[in-house]
Design an enzyme around this catalytic site. Structure first.
Site, PDB file in Angstrom:
ATOM      1  CG  PHE A   1     -42.889 -13.378   1.725  1.00  0.00           C
ATOM      2  CD1 PHE A   1     -43.394 -13.462   0.482  1.00  0.00           C
ATOM      3  CD2 PHE A   1     -43.407 -12.313   2.563  1.00  0.00           C
ATOM      4  CE1 PHE A   1     -44.173 -12.635  -0.194  1.00  0.00           C
ATOM      5  CE2 PHE A   1     -44.463 -11.384   1.975  1.00  0.00           C
ATOM      6  CZ  PHE A   1     -44.816 -11.372   0.429  1.00  0.00           C
ATOM      7  CD  GLN A   2     -42.677  -8.600   0.845  1.00  0.00           C
ATOM      8  OE1 GLN A   2     -42.917  -7.960   1.795  1.00  0.00           O
ATOM      9  NE2 GLN A   2     -43.969  -8.179  -0.202  1.00  0.00           N
TER      10      GLN A   2
ATOM     11  CG  MET B   1     -33.823  13.371 -26.759  1.00  0.00           C
ATOM     12  SD  MET B   1     -33.101  15.133 -27.375  1.00  0.00           S
ATOM     13  CE  MET B   1     -33.344  16.042 -26.104  1.00  0.00           C
TER      14      MET B   1
HETATM   15  C1  LIG Z   1     -36.466   5.505 -17.577  1.00  0.00           C
HETATM   16  C2  LIG Z   1     -36.168   6.041 -18.922  1.00  0.00           C
HETATM   17  N1  LIG Z   1     -36.379   5.194 -20.115  1.00  0.00           N
HETATM   18  C3  LIG Z   1     -35.973   5.811 -21.356  1.00  0.00           C
HETATM   19  C4  LIG Z   1     -35.273   6.770 -21.340  1.00  0.00           C
HETATM   20  C5  LIG Z   1     -34.765   7.052 -22.964  1.00  0.00           C
HETATM   21  N2  LIG Z   1     -35.526   8.439 -23.335  1.00  0.00           N
HETATM   22  C6  LIG Z   1     -34.734   9.807 -23.220  1.00  0.00           C
HETATM   23  S1  LIG Z   1     -35.603  10.814 -23.705  1.00  0.00           S
HETATM   24  C7  LIG Z   1     -37.152   9.883 -23.673  1.00  0.00           C
HETATM   25  C8  LIG Z   1     -38.417  10.585 -24.457  1.00  0.00           C
HETATM   26  C9  LIG Z   1     -39.221  11.048 -23.449  1.00  0.00           C
HETATM   27  O1  LIG Z   1     -40.279  11.552 -23.774  1.00  0.00           O
HETATM   28  P1  LIG Z   1     -41.263  12.630 -23.156  1.00  0.00           P
HETATM   29  O2  LIG Z   1     -41.176  12.615 -21.728  1.00  0.00           O
HETATM   30  O3  LIG Z   1     -42.427  12.746 -23.913  1.00  0.00           O
HETATM   31  O4  LIG Z   1     -40.278  14.019 -23.372  1.00  0.00           O
HETATM   32  P2  LIG Z   1     -39.960  14.972 -24.900  1.00  0.00           P
HETATM   33  O5  LIG Z   1     -38.632  14.436 -25.458  1.00  0.00           O
HETATM   34  O6  LIG Z   1     -41.071  14.332 -25.696  1.00  0.00           O
HETATM   35  O7  LIG Z   1     -40.093  16.247 -24.246  1.00  0.00           O
HETATM   36  C10 LIG Z   1     -36.855   8.732 -23.682  1.00  0.00           C
HETATM   37  C11 LIG Z   1     -37.640   7.549 -24.021  1.00  0.00           C
HETATM   38  C12 LIG Z   1     -35.077   7.510 -20.379  1.00  0.00           C
HETATM   39  N3  LIG Z   1     -34.026   8.753 -20.406  1.00  0.00           N
HETATM   40  N4  LIG Z   1     -35.526   7.074 -19.018  1.00  0.00           N
END
Ligand SMILES: Cc1ncc(C[n+]2csc(CCOP(=O)(O)OP(=O)(O)O)c2C)c(N)n1
Ligand SMILES: [Mg+2]
Lengths: 561, 162
Positions: free
Chosen positions: A111-112, A475
């Site tokens: 377990f775990q 982004m």
């Molecule tokens: C854990 C994780 N999942 C997915 C990504 C891919 N990713 C890079 S930037 C981004 C958008 C982030 O959105 P937000 O926090 O609203 O920031 P913004 O770019 O809008 O300022 C994603 C999904 C990542 N860097 N980390």
């Protein structure tokens, strides 16, 4: 005297100068938690083990000490993996202690039970499964030594339950020696003479500084070198703060979202002194076009960083601070002949790049995210510790907040891990209770470790979370806008919570600004209260980060505002 | 840049998981392993692992640097070139009937191999030598009919000063 494994652990933690650990309990570590009550060590109970690791990471970066986490076996251990991987990419010294099922059950699918040593092998500097209580003290001392020496990094120690409850004597603490591990701190003197000669001969030198300068506490030596020889300095994301961002010689960040002048200088320079960097692809763009006219000197404590991505003229294996100190000493000897005269054309060229293409954005009637960061910079007088989430928010923080000192900018650079900023801010605030700590966040990322609001409230940590709320995974949306015909696949942040109410539900303060003139009052109010605050800045939804170098292009080919 | 075979040998801590740290490095970083051979040395706390890889020179440099970075790798040397002796052991099961049998025995003799198992329709041959020699013998046996083959891949030692 015989001690239990749990007692040995507490003793070694104190020997190593640990006073705080970040963790979450469970069956496999219940004996350690029991001992913790008597230890006098401060335990910060997070709400998710990933948060514990990011918090320890933030703590380590601003304090310069090793961050320590304690979690249970199985799911507790697997929840740490993302945090460990982030610390590994950014060379942050951590010791992660995981519970494990008793040794006689290992391999039985108990377990775990998970093979956390196997899982984390590629994302730790080193890791250990402790097989007997008698080995525990030695392994823990080695773990701290490995984490903080050489190129720092996370070290995981997996402690089976019966190792924690078993008894053994504790050998006296002494210098840790690992026969196969001897990092080179002092660089080769001949190489450095060559570096000094190249500096003296060059007409268009630039320094490219990275996280290694900060980790080795080499900023003062770096500034001395740059100012005395009049060499402009660009930094990587991890290097922000290694050289004062407001200094006239600062070029700002280099790379995919670097400043125009940094990227242009990198391709025009005749000498690039790369210090404590690893030439990440986000920095170099197309590698054969990178610094194509320059002789590259690469100083790093990790030999495997050198010539990994970029061919170099002079490799220097050594600690960045010590290397810079020795270079400075060599240059102290000879006088710089008509230095100002020699540098003038180069520095004028850089000034021209800066004035024709400064970092810029267009104001509109809605709040611009860059404007929020500028206001945060102004109202904290550039003195805050800034953590970030990942995405546009991270890049705007890097561009518009100027760091004049090291250990103030805390970001998940190499892994780019959403959900980093809030727990890292918690760790940073614990390390520096008197400083203002701001998490510059995105509306997507903040939801990845939002549960740590409870930790901030419980421990009375007045972290300020500034959400640049663009309603998108900005982004990714930016890439879709620029390179995928505006096909916004899965990048709207639907059904986001009301962040003001959410803050209040956690017992924190929630504030909102929707118009530019509300930004400053909201920030003032947030900075004035000694409580955790979430600020929801409703910003322009379709703003892009510029400059931007398309992936794989030379970094001089920038999309500009 | 051309990919070439390189043989490297390392002394490592003889502990559980060390081989997987080494092989995990190769797979995780996209390096290639042509052969791997490991056994404890005369010091029971230390094992020797010998690996043959195929890579171009900058990649070989990275592989060596990355291996040296592993905390359990005590020492690493290249076994390429005349400074080292290299040997490989192969066991080859060949099908041999009638007049093929004398042909097989002749080939074994030329390569100073040994017959370690014989039946009415097969031989198992043991042969050691540099990789090229073993390959040469296999090329001759191939048309006769190799049923099974097991090779260790190279091991080696650096020559002592004369
Ligand atoms: C854990 C994780 N999942 C997915 C990504 C891919 N990713 C890079 S930037 C981004 C958008 C982030 O959105 P937000 O926090 O609203 O920031 P913004 O770019 O809008 O300022 C994603 C999904 C990542 N860097 N980390
Ligand atoms: Mg967003």
């Amino acid at each position: 005297m015989q001690l239990t494994g749990a007692q040995i652990l507490m003793r070694v933690l104190k020997e190593e100068g640990v006073d705080t650990l970040f963790g979450y309990p469970g069956g496999a570590v219940i004996d350690i938690y029991d001992e913790l009550l008597r230890s006098g060590l401060r335990h910060i109970m997070v709400r998710h083990e990933q948060g514990a690791v990011h918090a320890a990471d933030g703590y380590a970066r601003v304090s310069g000490k090793v961050g320590v986490c304690l979690v249970t076996s199985g799911p507790g251990a697997t929840n740490t993996v993302t945090g460990i991987a982030s610390a590994h990419c950014d060379s942050i010294p951590l010791v992660v202690l995981t519970g494990q099922v008793p040794t006689h059950l290992i391999g039985n699918d108990a377990f775990q039970e998970v093979d956390i040593v196997g899982i984390t092998r590629p994302c730790t500097k080193h890791n250990y499964l402790v097989e007997s209580t008698a080995d525990l003290a030695r392994i823990l001392r080695e773990a701290f030594h490995l984490a903080r020496s050489g190129r720092p990094g996370p070290v995981l120690v997996d402690i089976p339950k019966n190792v924690a409850t078993g008894r053994a004597g504790v050998p006296p603490a002494g210098e840790v020696r690992i026969r196969s591990y001897n990092p080179t701190y002092r660089p080769n003197g001949k190489q450095l003479k060559e570096v000094a000669r190249l500096i003296r001969e060059s007409r268009r030198p630039m320094i490219f500084a990275g996280g290694g300068v900060i980790l080795s506490q080499g900023s003062t030596e770096l500034s001395r070198l740059a100012r005395r020889e009049q060499i402009p300095v660009a930094t990587s994301l991890m290097g922000l703060g290694a050289f004062p961002g407001s200094d006239p010689l600062s070029l700002g960040m280099i790379g995919m979202h670097g400043t125009y002048r940094s990227n242009m200088a990198s391709s025009a320079c005749d000498l690039m002194l790369a210090v404590g960097v690893r030439f990440d692809d986000r920095v170099t763009g197309r590698t054969d076009a990178f610094a194509a006219q320059a002789r590259i000197v690469h100083i790093d404590i990790d030999p495997s960083s050198i010539r990994k991505n970029i061919p170099v003229a002079v490799p220097v294996v050594g600690d960045c601070r010590i290397s810079l100190q020795m270079i400075n000493a060599l240059l102290d000897g000879g006088a710089a002949h008509e230095l100002a005269e020699r540098r003038r054309p180069w520095l004028e060229q850089i000034a021209a790049w800066k004035s024709t293409q400064p970092l810029a954005y267009r104001q509109c009637e809605r709040i611009k995210p860059q404007f929020v960061v500028e206001k945060i910079y102004a109202l904290t007088r550039g003195e805050a510790i800034v953590t970030t989430e990942v995405g546009q928010n991270q890049m705007w923080a890097a561009q518009y907040y100027l760091f004049d000192r090291p250990n103030r900018f805390v970001t998940s650079g190499g892994l780019g891990c959403m959900g980093f900023g809030l727990p890292a801010a918690i760790g940073a605030q614990i390390a520096c209770p008197e400083r203002t700590v701001v998490d510059i966040a995105g509306d997507g990322s903040i939801q990845m470790n939002i549960q740590e609001m409870a930790t901030a409230v419980q421990y009375d940590l007045p972290v300020k979370i500034a959400i640049l709320n663009n309603g998108h995974l900005g982004m990714v949306r930016q890439w879709q806008e620029l390179f995928y015909g505006k096909r916004y696949s899965a990048t709207r942040v639907e059904c986001a919570p009301d962040f003001v109410k959410l803050a209040e539900a956690y017992g924190a303060v929630g504030l909102r600004a929707t118009r530019p003139e509300e930004v400053e009052p909201v920030l003032q109010e947030a900075l004035a209260v000694r409580r955790p605050v979430i600020m929801d800045f409703v910003v322009e939804a379709e703003e892009c980060v510029y400059p931007m170098v398309p992936a794989g292009a030379p970094i001089t080919e920038m999309l500009l505002v | 840049m051309a990919e070439e075979k390189h043989v490297m040998t390392m002394l490592v801590d003889n502990q559980p998981g060390v081989t997987s740290r080494v092989t995990g490095l190769f797979s995780g970083k996209g390096f290639n392993i042509e052969s791997i051979c490991g056994c404890p040395t005369s010091d029971p706390g230390i094992s020797r692992i010998t690996i043959t890889t195929k890579a171009n020179p900058p990649v070989v440099e990275q592989i060596e640097k990355q291996l040296r970075k592993l905390v359990n790798v005590i020492k690493l040397r290249s076994l390429d070139g005349p400074k080292a002796v290299r040997r490989e052991l192969a066991l080859v099961c060949v099908q041999a009937r009638g007049e093929q049998r004398t042909e097989v025995l002749r080939i074994v003799d030329i390569f100073r191999g040994k017959i370690v198992d014989a039946g009415l329709e097969h031989f198992i041959i043991e042969v050691t030598g540099e990789e090229e020699k073993i390959q040469a013998m296999l090329n001759l046996l191939e048309p006769i009919g190799i049923k099974k083959l097991s090779r260790t891949g190279p091991i080696g030692l650096i020559r002592e000063p004369k």
